[in-house]
Design an enzyme around this catalytic site. Structure first.
Site, PDB file in Angstrom:
ATOM      1  N   ASP A  80       0.819  -1.212   0.000  1.00  0.00           N
ATOM      2  CA  ASP A  80       0.000   0.000   0.000  1.00  0.00           C
ATOM      3  C   ASP A  80       0.854   1.264   0.000  1.00  0.00           C
ATOM      4  OD1 ASP A  80      -2.475   1.463   0.214  1.00  0.00           O
ATOM      5  OD2 ASP A  80      -1.966   1.864   2.311  1.00  0.00           O
ATOM      6  N   HIS A 101       4.294   4.905  -3.012  1.00  0.00           N
ATOM      7  CA  HIS A 101       4.648   6.256  -2.579  1.00  0.00           C
ATOM      8  C   HIS A 101       6.103   6.386  -2.106  1.00  0.00           C
ATOM      9  CE1 HIS A 101       0.398   6.890  -2.830  1.00  0.00           C
ATOM     10  NE2 HIS A 101       0.105   6.268  -1.710  1.00  0.00           N
TER      11      HIS A 101
END
Ligand code: NDP
Length: 459
Positions: A222, A227
């Site tokens: 995730d 990111h």
């Protein structure tokens, strides 16, 4: 600039929480063309008016800063249509009345990306259209490659945005200029002067009802795979020859390619996976992750991931990059911390260090410096240089949508970057899948597993 956006998954959380509020902020800032249209597609059989009422409530909640009249005008730009995104015939019918290029935004659950792209490819879109695909882009290297191949059947790479809204955060946007436009940092940005880099996204939020997605993903997929590896690439890249999106993404790719693939032994020594047990975050009681609604404890999804990575090139040999993210922690800590090596003169017993902290949400910079104590030349006192408050900027999703509309690819993760990130993460996923290292626990509301500090200190 493209004047219409078709949001697939328009009845979902992302649309109400981020996309429509971002469009409202853009409209309020005069950045949307007056004839802009929002085509909201989802598989609920709602009338247009019913959707608009729900959208207005969502905007009031998530874009309260925008004037009510502006919000109302934005809602008038919305047309809701039933469409099953994974069904070619349904999509063709929904898209049929549209002429002129449009942005197709996949705000769908990741499991629906592949069938939806297939249906879009078969239904066809007006020439000049672009597509934006939410994260996570695939669940491993093979699925990311399949998605890329599917997208390229219809869209040129320049027309694809693989969304990583972190790239549009003020703190992330400032990295490039901070590194390359400061004599103070540019010559020092290497392993001779930097001892360690930490990239941290700790949150107080727990699962918040998102088990259907999160329990399949976990913190590594995730947060770190997407990111935080993008942030690593921006921090570690070489300077491009030109300040353009191609140079930027070429050099980011080089940096990702230089990240060492970890052996199982290295995964064991350099990574931590953990999940929260019951506790209190502030005044909220949080149940243990495995007791949260929709969680399957046999999946062993981690809510905390920390990985120490090495970059095998001249600039970074010997410098650990620690990536860390967790849920239900005691505080929100969203920052990059760059630890410089101490000055090497050896005249102070405790010379202190310089730590550059960059707040990802606000872009605030805090540079720890040292000066002599005002009572004594020979004793060092820590101090700080702090940047001015950043101007009020657009939210990350607004900047991202602006980029998609204008065809600016610098905020998109390129196909090869997405695949390279999976190549880095796959050995870690494989080791974790075979129980190496064992899952740890931490209480909700704590600072995470205690061993996380040991691993950082060992860096
Ligand atoms: P939701 O589950 O809240 O919303 C997805 C929407 O898509 C639902 O309305 C769902 O309908 C609809 N949908 C599912 N399948 C189809 C289909 N075949 N045809 C048409 N509509 C369909 O998810 P989120 O909004 O939270 O997330 C969407 C994407 O955004 C995900 O990729 C997520 O990773 C990403 N994202 C989300 C963030 C967030 O904070 N929510 C933040 C960052 C990224 P139904 O309810 O009937 O299944």
């Amino acid at each position: 600039m493209i004047h219409r956006i078709a949001i697939l998954g328009a009845a979902g959380d992302l649309t109400f929480r981020y996309l429509l509020p971002a469009l409202a902020r853009l409209y309020a800032a005069g950045r949307l063309p007056p004839d802009f249209r929002i085509l909201a597609f989802d598989r609920r059989k709602w009338e247009d008016e019913a959707y608009r009422r729900i959208a207005a409530t969502g905007l009031a909640e998530h874009a309260g800063v925008v004037d009510q009249a502006v919000r109302r005008t934005l809602i008038e730009m919305v047309d809701y249509r039933y469409a099953d995104a994974s069904d070619r015939r349904s999509l063709t019918a929904a898209l049929a009345p549209i002429d002129g290029p449009l942005i197709v935004y996949l705000a769908l659950p990741p499991a629906v990306f592949a069938p939806a792209i297939e249906a879009i490819v078969e239904a066809g879109v007006p020439s000049g259209s672009r597509i934006a695909v939410e994260k996570p882009f695939g669940e491993d290297l093979a699925s990311a490659q399949r998605l890329n191949a599917l997208l390229h059947r219809t869209f040129h790479e320049d027309a694809v945005t693989r969304v990583d809204h972190f790239l549009a955060l003020p703190g992330v946007q400032s990295i490039f200029g901070l590194r390359f436009a400061n004599r103070l940092f540019e010559p020092l940005w290497n392993g001779k002067h930097i001892a360690r880099v930490e990239i941290v996204w700790d949150e107080t939020l727990a699962l918040e009802g998102r088990a259907s997605y999160y329990d399949h993903a976990g913190a590594l997929r995730d947060m770190l795979q997407s990111h935080l590896l993008q942030l690593l690439a921006l921090l570690a890249m070489e300077p491009p020859a030109h300040a353009d999106e191609r140079g930027l993404r070429d050099r980011k790719l080089d940096a990702l390619q230089a990240v060492r693939r970890l052996s199982p032994d290295e995964v064991c020594a350099s990574s931590i996976r953990a999940r929260y047990t019951a506790g209190r975050v502030g005044d909220r009681a949080v149940p243990a992750y495995v007791e949260e609604k929709g969680v399957d404890r046999s999946r062993e999804a981690e809510t905390f991931a920390q990985v120490r990575l090495a970059i095998d090139n001249e600039r970074w040999r010997g410098v650990p990059f620690v990536l860390r993210s967790g849920k239900a922690l005691c505080r929100d800590r969203h920052e990059i911390a760059v630890y410089f090596r101490p000055a090497s003169l050896g005249i102070f017993s405790d010379p202190g260090t310089n730590v550059l902290c960059l707040a990802l949400d606000s872009g605030h910079i805090h540079l720890g410096i040292n000066a002599s104590d005002d009572q004594d030349f020979f004793t060092v006192r820590p101090s700080a240089l702090v940047s001015e408050a950043a101007p009020d900027t657009l939210p990350a999703y607004a900047r991202l949508l602006l980029g998609v509309m204008a065809g600016d690819s610098s905020l998109s993760v390129r196909n090869d970057e997405a695949e390279e990130s999976w190549r880095i993460v796959e050995p870690i996923l494989a080791a974790w899948g075979s129980g190496i290292p064992p899952m740890q626990e931490y209480s909700a509301g704590s600072d995470g597993p205690t061993s996380a500090d040991d691993t950082r200190a060992a860096a």
